[in-house]
Enzyme design. Structure first.
Site, mmCIF file in Angstrom:
data_model
loop_
_atom_site.group_PDB
_atom_site.id
_atom_site.type_symbol
_atom_site.label_atom_id
_atom_site.label_comp_id
_atom_site.label_asym_id
_atom_site.label_seq_id
_atom_site.Cartn_x
_atom_site.Cartn_y
_atom_site.Cartn_z
ATOM 1 N N ASP A 102 16.087 3.743 -0.875
ATOM 2 C CA ASP A 102 17.277 2.900 -1.052
ATOM 3 C C ASP A 102 17.202 2.272 -2.437
ATOM 4 O O ASP A 102 16.140 2.287 -3.084
ATOM 5 C CB ASP A 102 17.386 1.809 0.026
ATOM 6 C CG ASP A 102 16.206 0.862 0.033
ATOM 7 O OD1 ASP A 102 15.056 1.342 -0.088
ATOM 8 O OD2 ASP A 102 16.410 -0.370 0.127
ATOM 9 N N GLU A 165 13.918 -1.104 1.867
ATOM 10 C CA GLU A 165 12.926 -1.911 1.144
ATOM 11 C C GLU A 165 13.573 -2.996 0.307
ATOM 12 O O GLU A 165 13.106 -4.127 0.252
ATOM 13 C CB GLU A 165 12.067 -1.004 0.256
ATOM 14 C CG GLU A 165 10.804 -1.690 -0.267
ATOM 15 C CD GLU A 165 10.987 -2.451 -1.573
ATOM 16 O OE1 GLU A 165 10.052 -3.167 -1.962
ATOM 17 O OE2 GLU A 165 12.051 -2.352 -2.214
ATOM 18 N N ASP A 194 5.411 2.513 -5.946
ATOM 19 C CA ASP A 194 6.632 1.760 -6.249
ATOM 20 C C ASP A 194 6.313 0.571 -7.165
ATOM 21 O O ASP A 194 6.594 -0.565 -6.782
ATOM 22 C CB ASP A 194 7.248 1.273 -4.916
ATOM 23 C CG ASP A 194 8.526 0.492 -5.114
ATOM 24 O OD1 ASP A 194 9.154 0.618 -6.179
ATOM 25 O OD2 ASP A 194 8.903 -0.268 -4.198
HETATM 26 N N1 LIG Z 1 10.211 -2.150 -6.199
HETATM 27 C C1 LIG Z 1 9.835 -3.210 -5.384
HETATM 28 C C2 LIG Z 1 10.957 -4.203 -5.247
HETATM 29 O O1 LIG Z 1 11.825 -4.228 -6.099
HETATM 30 N N2 LIG Z 1 10.947 -4.964 -4.169
HETATM 31 C C3 LIG Z 1 11.935 -5.968 -3.911
HETATM 32 C C4 LIG Z 1 11.735 -6.357 -2.479
HETATM 33 C C5 LIG Z 1 12.454 -7.596 -2.095
HETATM 34 C C6 LIG Z 1 11.937 -8.832 -2.060
HETATM 35 N N3 LIG Z 1 12.916 -9.647 -1.637
HETATM 36 C C7 LIG Z 1 13.998 -8.922 -1.471
HETATM 37 N N4 LIG Z 1 13.702 -7.669 -1.729
HETATM 38 C C8 LIG Z 1 11.722 -7.143 -4.852
HETATM 39 O O2 LIG Z 1 12.750 -7.782 -5.216
HETATM 40 O O3 LIG Z 1 10.590 -7.443 -5.231
HETATM 41 ZN ZN ZN Z 2 10.973 -0.456 -5.171
HETATM 42 ZN ZN ZN Z 3 13.314 -2.791 -6.165
#
Ligand SMILES: NCC(=O)N[C@@H](Cc1c[nH]cn1)C(=O)O
Ligand code: ZN
Ligand code: ZN
Length: 471
Positions: A102, A165, A194
């Protein structure tokens, strides 16, 4: 066609065009998990991913997670999670890779120079939403598995790939718990694909901040009002909201919520020494972002505040007038969005109470008759690992082999919501081995991955699989 072990890097070089084409196909699917209207596209993306893993010879299960209560109040079906495996030899170690397909939302009018969902290749970079976060990294891994498998997979490989995610991995914690004695029972290592590097030098990540995401609603009148007819006679919801948001954090980034720093793990000298040795240049960050002065002046301080202290960011206001023009409205209901990145040893449920109590007391002081409602919609825990675990050694060897340099051992300021759950539920070593560049602009306009990182990153994953087999 089968290739000898030392020919795997050549095999990857020879298949570059195909890898770029597949990234184009994947980016073209607007799998924005935050938008209920795009849920079919997230599901389509899960199907594409499944089809590719099946093509690689993988055994794939699509696990349904049930319903999600969207912050708008709507109930929608969650996308399925992919559980897959290639290789099942009891004499080999098993590594489980985790990532997501996503993406965050993106529109050309946000300031993109090109269409966000059409990959454009320019000056050695591949631009498009998800090229770095995280479709490009997942594809690099899958291509690496394909390449290595031409001479036989050296370790058993499992995958958990999800489509939620970017909005907090709804339902995934329960799935990990449910599968701990079945699909996940023989997993020795967990690797998250990631993360970005800190600089041009490859980085291996051993910590990530958590995130508590809040929605603060202020309800005033029943409907929007004419500011000529009502301005000067009503308590405005927007003024209340801006007042409350402004009580959260000061100009130096210090969070004003009482008790919020109480649980933060004390800093030790060893940590600062580690940060000093890292390759990171404030000037590069200034050039990349256009920011002329950061809150902290030295490399070490900046990293401390990015990685191991909490931070509070205000993201947006729903319901406010934000279009072009000069609409003279008093919005009836506005919703502020902010989040607190947390660090060891902070706890999301403690943070939730601290925030709610503080906002209620600040609002009471203001004596406005409007109504407020504070909700924490994401509560992801921070995670910090032991960087001396064997899989970290395999990753360092792989970095050395592919890039002929030592890896930087780094932490992430962002969040992998499921990382801490993996560690707690499975009791196994977790590592983040990403291939994003420091200036990839994940979540921002003109996200990209360099072709160098995409292709050499594929080699890194291939080398890692081989090194893991020999530790
Ligand atoms: N690539 C990792 C990422 O971008 N994770 C998001 C996950 C998240 C945390 N709160 C809402 N979504 C990030 O913003 O760190
Ligand atoms: Zn990510
Ligand atoms: Zn992200």
């Amino acid at each position: 066609s089968p290739v000898p072990q030392n020919g795997i890097f050549q095999y990857i070089n020879d298949h570059q065009d195909e890898y770029v084409q597949r990234l184009k196909d994947w980016v073209a699917v607007e799998s924005d998990s935050s938008d209920p209207e795009k849920r079919d596209l997230v599901n389509h993306m899960m199907q594409l991913t499944k089809d590719f893993i099946v093509k690689l010879g993988g055994k794939v299960e699509m696990v349904e997670l049930g319903e999600q209560e969207h912050p708008s109040g709507k109930k929608i079906i969650l996308p399925p999670v992919i559980l897959a495996e290639i290789g099942n030899d009891p004499n080999k170690p098993t590594v489980c890779f985790y990532g997501h397909v996503d993406v965050q939302s993106a529109k050309k009018e946000d300031g993109w120079l090109t269409e966000p969902y059409t990959v454009v290749e320019k000056d050695g970079n591949l631009y498009g939403r998800g090229t770095s976060d995280d479709k490009g990294q997942i594809l690099a891994l899958l291509h690496a598995v394909e390449a290595v498998n031409t001479i036989g997979i050296p370790v058993n490989v499992k995958f958990i790939i999800e489509g939620m995610e970017e909005v907090g991995s709804d339902g995934l914690d329960k799935l990990v718990e449910d599968k701990k004695d079945t699909f996940l029972s023989n997993v020795d290592y967990i690797v998250v694909t990631d993360t970005p590097w800190l600089s041009k030098k490859p980085g291996i990540t051993y910590g990530a901040r958590g995130n508590c995401y809040f929605i603060l609603e202020v309800q005033g009148a029943r409907r929007d009002l004419h500011s000529g007819g009502f301005g000067g006679t009503v308590y405005e919801a927007m003024s209340d909201l801006i007042y409350l948001l402004d009580t959260l954090v000061d100009v130096k980034g210090h969070i004003l919520i009482p008790g919020i720093y109480d649980a933060v793990a004390p800093l030790n000298e060893k940590e600062i020494k580690l940060y000093k040795e890292l390759e990171f240049n404030l000037k590069d960050l200034e050039a990349d972002t256009g920011i002329s002065k950061f809150l902290h002046d030295t490399k070490e301080e900046l990293l401390l505040y990015r990685w191991r202290y909490p931070s509070l960011s205000i993201h947006g206001i729903e319901g406010a007038f934000s279009g072009t023009g000069t609409k003279t409205v008093i919005p009836a209901k506005v919703i502020g969005k902010f989040s607190i990145r947390q660090v060891p040893n902070m706890n999301p449920s403690v943070v939730e109470k601290q925030v709610a109590d503080y906002l209620q007391s600040k609002f009471a002081e203001r004596k406005s008759p409007n109504k407020i409602n504070v909700t924490m919609v994401i509560g992801a825990k921070p995670w910090l690992a032991d960087m001396n675990e064997p899989q970290y050694l395999a990753a360092r060897k792989a970095v050395k082999r592919v890039f002929n340099t030592d890896a930087d051992m780094i932490r992430a300021g962002g969040t992998i919501p499921i990382a801490k759950n993996f560690e707690e539920v499975l009791g196994k070593s977790v590592m983040l081995l990403g291939i994003g560049g420091p200036d990839d602009a994940a979540h921002g306009q003109n996200e990209k991955i360099s072709k160098f990182n995409y292709i050499e990153g594929t080699k890194l994953y291939a080398a890692f699989l081989q090194e893991l087999a020999s530790i």
